[in-house]
Design an enzyme around this catalytic site. Structure first.
Site, PDB file in Angstrom:
ATOM      1  N   GLU A 191      -4.291  -1.085   3.602  1.00  0.00           N
ATOM      2  CA  GLU A 191      -3.149  -0.713   4.435  1.00  0.00           C
ATOM      3  C   GLU A 191      -3.336   0.689   5.023  1.00  0.00           C
ATOM      4  OE1 GLU A 191       0.383  -1.338   1.832  1.00  0.00           O
ATOM      5  OE2 GLU A 191      -1.070  -2.288   0.528  1.00  0.00           O
ATOM      6  N   HIS A 205       0.258  -4.736   6.419  1.00  0.00           N
ATOM      7  CA  HIS A 205      -0.049  -5.087   5.026  1.00  0.00           C
ATOM      8  C   HIS A 205      -1.028  -6.260   4.955  1.00  0.00           C
ATOM      9  CE1 HIS A 205       0.624  -5.656   0.749  1.00  0.00           C
ATOM     10  NE2 HIS A 205       1.475  -4.654   0.731  1.00  0.00           N
TER      11      HIS A 205
END
Ligand SMILES: *[C@@H]1O[C@H](CO)[C@@H](O)[C@H](O)[C@H]1NC(C)=O
Ligand SMILES: *[C@@H]1O[C@H](CO)[C@@H](O)[C@H](O)[C@H]1NC(C)=O
Ligand SMILES: *[C@@H]1O[C@H](CO)[C@@H](O)[C@H](O)[C@H]1NC(C)=O
Ligand SMILES: *[C@@H]1O[C@H](CO)[C@@H](O)[C@H](O)[C@H]1NC(C)=O
Length: 380
Positions: free
Chosen positions: A343, A200
């Site tokens: 991501e 992330h």
């Protein structure tokens, strides 16, 4: 191995077990481990909490090393923050509809049916699971290997968050000359379980060159379709052609352009599906094909992303948190649209969307792999 006064403790541990505990005494989960490429083009900091990327220094157009990821100087703030900043997310990233799935997967799993599993309903007022509940990014990993240019972390996820079976997962971070950071995740499961992982990472390539937001960053993503979602960010099952929409990044566009074109545009938090390319494809591992680029004219930095994952989540975020000191903090905050999370992941909630034919169930016979390479360069 013969014990020697000069043998570092971690080498002794390394010889004892398949997964040596390199750091039990020497590393606290919140300690930063820094790795650096020999040519000085890239330096990255990590900590065992979340196997998190804490800092990422690359050269701007003036040849100065600048940190291109948000975060905290005081790493203990990661433990209480809810923004999943630069952590390794699993066992199942993104959303799971009603926190429910079955094995084998079915379109509408009956809540009390056989082989039906329930994960924490931590999102949208209890409508779904986000990032597994208390997922891997909020847990302490262990350092199992370390060199000047590479660090490897291990976690053993023992049926956490309602998922079946044990998953052993390692993530290896390595830096190389010419601004390269590679991330490699490998997981093995004791029984059948969904696995879908992401890293992330939030970026702002000119935080140290005076940018407050990323709206002028140019992004290019080689994807002609995105996953349509409902009001709870759960896939409807439809794939949408991005042509002529704010999600069409194929020719490159500024992240802020859509707000100028459409006053009602709310922002990005979407999964796009990478187009398959004719050249450079490999059966496994990262191909030579660049999937996503992000660049800033202000710092001159360009990031090229290669990945073996089929999709990418783009999340334009206003973190509203005190900045690191190098970014002008703590008085100054990471403000509105200050950063973009990029991501690399699988098709989101494919475990509740059987019509997509994405096999996200792993087992002792089927290990999970995820590989992504970030390459930083100066373009102007
Ligand atoms: C870091 O933050 C923690 C939690 O807020 C606090 O207890 C600690 O004193 C801080 N450390 C420093 C060096 O500021
Ligand atoms: C959602 O899951 C819960 C169990 O966690 C179940 O009671 C409920 O019926 C499910 N809702 C739907 C619409 O399937
Ligand atoms: C991880 O380690 C930190 C620092 O030792 C500790 O505060 C935290 O409670 C641990 N987290 C978990 C989930 O065990
Ligand atoms: C996980 O690691 C432990 C310790 O090395 C080992 O005993 C176990 O078999 C591993 N499990 C899986 C599913 O790989």
């Amino acid at each position: 191995m013969r014990f020697s006064f000069y043998t570092p403790a971690y080498l002794l541990f390394a010889s004892l077990a398949a997964f040596p505990v390199l750091s039990a005494t020497s590393f606290s989960p919140l300690d930063i481990t820094t790795i650096a490429a020999p040519d000085g083009s890239i330096k990255a900091g990590f900590m065992a909490f979340g196997a998190t990327l804490t800092k990422l220094l690359v050269k701007n157009k003036h040849g100065k090393l600048v940190d291109v990821v948000p975060g905290f100087d005081n790493t203990s703030h990661w433990v209480t923050d809810g923004n999943h900043i630069n952590g390794c997310i699993g066992r199942y990233a993104n959303r799971i509809k009603n926190g429910t799935f079955s094995i084998p997967i079915t379109k509408y799993p009956q809540p009390d049916g056989p082989n039906v599993y329930h994960t924490p309903l931590n999102d949208h007022n209890g409508e779904d699971t986000l990032h597994s509940g208390v997922g891997w990014d909020l847990r302490n990993w262990t350092v199992v290997d370390l060199s000047a240019t590479s660090v490897k972390y291990l976690r053993i996820d023992d049926a956490e968050n309602g998922f079946p079976g044990i998953v052993n997962v390692t993530v290896t971070y390595s830096v190389e000359d010419r601004g390269v950071l590679s991330m490699s995740i490998h997981a093995t499961a004791s029984e059948k379980t969904p696995i879908m992982v992401t890293h992330h990472d939030y970026f702002n390539l000119c935080l140290q060159d005076g940018c407050d937001d990323v709206l002028e960053h140019k992004m290019q993503i080689f994807a002609s379709r995105r996953i349509e979602v409902d009001g709870d960010a759960i896939p409807t099952g439809n794939l949408v052609d991005v042509s002529g929409t704010p999600y069409d990044f194929r020719a490159g566009r500024a992240l802020g352009a859509a707000f100028e074109e459409d006053r009602d545009f709310l922002g990005y938090d979407n999964a796009l599906i990478y187009d398959k390319s004719e050249t450079g494809e490999k059966k496994s591992g990262v191909s030579n094909v660049v999937r996503t680029t992000l660049s800033s004219d202000v710092s001159g930095i360009q990031l090229d992303i290669r990945s073996d994952q089929p999709a990418v989540q783009v999340y334009l975020a206003s973190l509203n948190l005190p900045r690191k000191e190098v970014h002008g903090g703590p008085e100054k905050k990471y403000g509105d649209r200050s950063t973009v999370a990029i991501e690399q992941e699988g098709w989101i909630d494919a475990i509740n969307t059987p019509e997509w034919n994405q096999n996200q169930i792993y087992s002792p016979e089927r290990p999970f792999n995820w590989n992504t390479v970030y390459t930083f360069s100066v373009v102007r």
